[in-house]
Design an enzyme around this catalytic site. Structure first.
Site, PDB file in Angstrom:
ATOM      1  CB  THR A 272      -0.930   0.017   1.223  1.00 43.81           C
ATOM      2  OG1 THR A 272      -0.134  -0.253   2.384  1.00 43.81           O
ATOM      3  CG2 THR A 272      -1.995  -1.049   1.102  1.00 43.81           C
ATOM      4  CG  ASP A 337       5.862  -3.025   8.771  1.00 42.10           C
ATOM      5  OD1 ASP A 337       5.466  -2.553   7.695  1.00 42.10           O
ATOM      6  OD2 ASP A 337       5.343  -2.743   9.873  1.00 42.10           O
ATOM      7  CE  LYS A 364       7.523   1.526   8.586  1.00 40.55           C
ATOM      8  NZ  LYS A 364       6.684   0.334   8.904  1.00 40.55           N
ATOM      9  CB  CYS A 650      -3.298  -0.006  17.713  1.00 39.86           C
ATOM     10  SG  CYS A 650      -4.002   0.007  16.079  1.00 39.86           S
TER      11      CYS A 650
HETATM   12 CA    CA Z   1       3.394  -1.528   7.628  1.00 38.99          CA
END
Ligand code: CA
Length: 726
Positions: A272, A337, A364, A650
């Site tokens: 995404t 990630d 990242k 989260c």
């Molecule tokens: Ca991610």
């Protein structure tokens, strides 16, 4: 100029209206509407963007200019007078979540956003509200957010303001009134867990928007719409769908060759594009950063390996056609990630005696990349933080050399950087006077490992397929149940860099690819640091947070890296500030997240030294014992497992969602209502009733109370939640 005329016009309206001549007033309102229709309010276009230096008082885009530099050419507020800075005005925003937008300021009006796609249009000189826009947002979306309800701002173009709502609609609003000109649904498959947290970007006459959801089951894509009509121009998928069903565009046929034919097409695969983009009007190229894969461990996603295009890529797309011109993949076979969605800065750099039109990114994965933005040629890549998943990037092949240390598929490994990245969405800034890029850098590894149970795809749930633990004491770190079955941190960290979580403001020389200076900025508000802006006044501006509810704006000498001054603000700062001027007076504005509302805070020279409504009250008094323990050991163990599967993505970072070891009495009392009935859906916590039973919620509650006691019983200073000085 337009703005002044408009204001004068309004005062005439009231004078005239009071004298009873309503016709004149009506005529004037019609006139305003015609002006708005004609786009004379906030009429940003390519000519103005190309001449951004000629309008130094404007902040045209999220990053001020088309280069997305986060650099202001204003120097009225500078190294010598920054101590005279005080509050110009504040404006309260109806949002309690983190605020991630940098305001756009053009023609005397500031446009900024709340946490779900609300737009606020303010008089940039006084903070007076001109209009506000609140989209209807389906609260179900709150469930499928990795990192809380957030929005990274607007795009302003030819009299319209563009914003995406958290639940995936793109709105074009009239800049003068906030009226909706058009609205489109950007989500192609609402059975999957899409959301939008990013800002729209403008590429010529297209407005482009991506989406989020790669921790769940989203298949990433970006869509371009006609700025005037909202008509769909093209859609570019960042990963292929099941090849058996054919490909939506030709790039996907070649991308599919980099995937195992038996890849988990059903899970969506991720990729995404949830944040960074830029558009070069001279080259007519749109640049898009793409996200991580899902499941995140490649062996589950594409079992035989492969590069898995277009995960973790920088794409250059022709905005007229939607066709790919070049791509560069930062992390082939992404398993950590490691999104490359971080913001992209365009600059002209003298490299080896030649001025190169470059694109810079600190994604990242920990490497700082400089690419030729016309061709995509890799010019240089060097680590800007500790990196252990790869040794280096080969400049000939453009590929990283991956290491054994990065492979956690067989046994848990401590890997640098963490899933937070060496740098996340928080903007970095490029100052052309100093030649330095200011990066909010994160020094943090995580322990990556595989769960003991086989991967099962769960629709609209977190489908990471791997586990990560923070290298800190506490329930989401080294005290988690799974940590007891994994090697100890002492074993895992042997021979590895310092694993203590820290953040830094790093001044990076992009030509020499080396550190110029750094300031440690570690605070207790989360792991990610905060956004950065820089100015021709020789300043770097960045938030510092005491915790999630109290921060300050720091002003740092851009050349020497010395903090010159700071001002406390009523909330935590996450986004980069905007710098602008109205009627010859310069302002710095930044968004802050307060306890029960957010704030836009603007500063100017000679402003007020303090704010009256500074918030000091807190959800829980520090040091008070938690509520009494409940539940059996079995319930607590079940609660931990459910928490790890459902909530931790989260709730392990207080800047993303509340730290549940510090719940208030009220939150404890309504725990099952919040979890199962969605009583806080409006604040970002949707109901989980379809995946958690009453028994499950009770078990999670018991586990959280147990975790709160663990934190409480630990000596202050040993855990994230109690440590203010780390
Ligand atoms: Ca991610």
């Amino acid at each position: 100029m337009d703005e002044l005329r408009l204001r004068e016009g309004w005062s005439q309206v009231w004078t005239v209206a009071r004298s009873g001549v309503k016709v004149a007033a009506l005529l004037f309102l019609v006139a305003i509407d015609v002006r708005v229709e004609a786009g004379s309010v906030a009429d940003v276009d390519t000519k103005r963007l190309l001449n951004a230096d000629g309008e130094p008082g404007a902040w045209f885009t999220g990053g001020r200019d088309y280069q997305q530099s986060y650099y202001s050419p204003l120097s009225g507020i500078n190294k010598n007078n920054v101590r005279d800075l005080g509050f110009a005005w504040t404006y309260d925003i109806d949002a309690i979540a983190k605020l991630e937008a940098t305001p756009v300021v053009v023609d005397g009006t500031m446009f900024t956003t709340g946490s779900r796609g609300e737009v606020y249009a303010l008089d940039a000189r006084t903070g007076r509200e001109r209009w506000k826009f609140k989209p209807e947002v389906n609260p179900d979306v709150m469930r499928t957010l990795c990192c809380g309800p957030v929005n990274r701002g607007v795009a302003v173009w030819r009299g319209k303001v563009y914003v995406a709502s958290l639940d995936g609609y793109l709105y074009a609003l009239r800049a003068g009134t906030g009226a909706v000109a058009w609205k489109v649904d950007t989500i192609q498959d609402r059975s999957r867990s899409y959301s939008i947290t990013g800002a729209p970007y403008i590429a010529k006459d297209r407005v482009v928007i991506g989406n989020s959801g790669a921790e769940f089951d989203a298949r990433g894509y970006i869509t371009a719409y006609d700025t005037e009509s909202g008509k769909l121009a093209w859609r570019f998928f960042t990963v292929p769908g099941d090849p058996k069903k054919g490909f939506e565009h030709p790039e996907l046929a070649s991308a599919a060759k980099t995937w195992d034919p038996n890849s988990r097409w059903d899970v969506g695969l991720g990729g995404t594009a949830w944040d960074g983009m830029a558009y070069d009007p001279v080259l007519n190229l749109l640049y898009v950063g793409t996200g991580n894969g899902v499941p995140q461990q490649q062996r589950l996603r594409s079992p035989s390996g492969g590069d898995n295009l277009f995960l973790s890529c920088i794409l250059a797309i022709n905005p007229d056609t939607g066709r790919l011109v070049w791509h560069y993949q930062t992390t082939p076979g992404e398993s950590w990630d490691y999104t490359a969605t971080q913001k992209l800065i365009l600059a002209d750099l003298a490299i080896d005696g030649q001025v190169r039109r470059v694109l810079m990114q600190a994604p990242k994965n920990g490497f700082f990349y400089v690419l030729d933005r016309k061709t995509g040629e890799l010019l240089s890549a060097k680590p800007y933080v500790n990196v252990t998943w790869a040794t280096h990037v080969d400049l000939k092949t453009g590929r990283p050399q991956q290491t054994e240390q990065g492979d956690y598929s067989k046994e848990p490994k401590l890997v640098f950087p963490s899933t937070h990245g060496g740098h996340n969405w928080q903007p970095m800034a490029y100052n052309r006077d100093t030649g330095l890029v200011y990066i909010p850098a994160i020094e943090l590894p995580e322990i990556f490992g595989m769960p003991s149970t086989p991967f099962v795809y769960r629709e609209r749930r977190v489908n990471r397929g791997m586990l990560v633990l923070l290298p800190v004491a506490g329930p989401w770190g080294l005290d988690a149940e799974v940590a007891k079955h994994w090697p100890s941190i002492d074993v895992l960290s042997k021979g590895q860099p310092d694993y203590r979580p820290r953040t830094f403001l790093r001044a990076w020389n992009p030509i020499q690819q080396r550190l110029s200076w750094e300031i440690e900025t570690t605070d207790a508000s989360g792991y990610d640091g905060t956004g950065v802006a820089t100015t021709a006044g020789g300043l770097v501006l960045q938030g510092r947070n005491l915790d999630e509810l109290e921060g300050r704006l720091a002003m740092v000498d851009a050349e020497r890296g010395v903090e010159l001054h700071s001002i406390a603000v009523p909330g935590s700062i996450h986004a980069a500030p905007a710098v602008y001027s109205v009627a010859g007076e310069q302002y710095i504005a930044v968004l802050a997240r307060g306890r029960d509302r957010g704030h836009v805070v603007a500063f100017k020279l000679g402003g007020s030294p303090s704010l009256e409504h500074h918030e000091a009250n807190r959800d829980v008094a520090e040091g008070q014992p938690p509520v009494p323990r409940v539940g059996t050991a079995e319930q607590i163990a079940l609660g931990e497992e459910l928490f790890a599967r459902t909530c931790v993505v989260c709730h392990a970072d207080p800047s993303r969602a509340p730290d549940l070891t510090k719940m208030s009495r009220q939150t404890h009392d309504d725990f099952s209502g919040i979890v199962l009935k969605g009583t806080r859906a409006g604040r970002g916590m949707g109901s989980f009733a379809d995946v958690l039973s009453e028994t499950d919620a009770k078990a999670i509650h018991a586990y959280l109370i147990d975790a709160a006691w663990q934190v409480h019983n630990r000596k202050p200073g040993n855990t994230l939640s109690n440590n203010k000085t780390r």
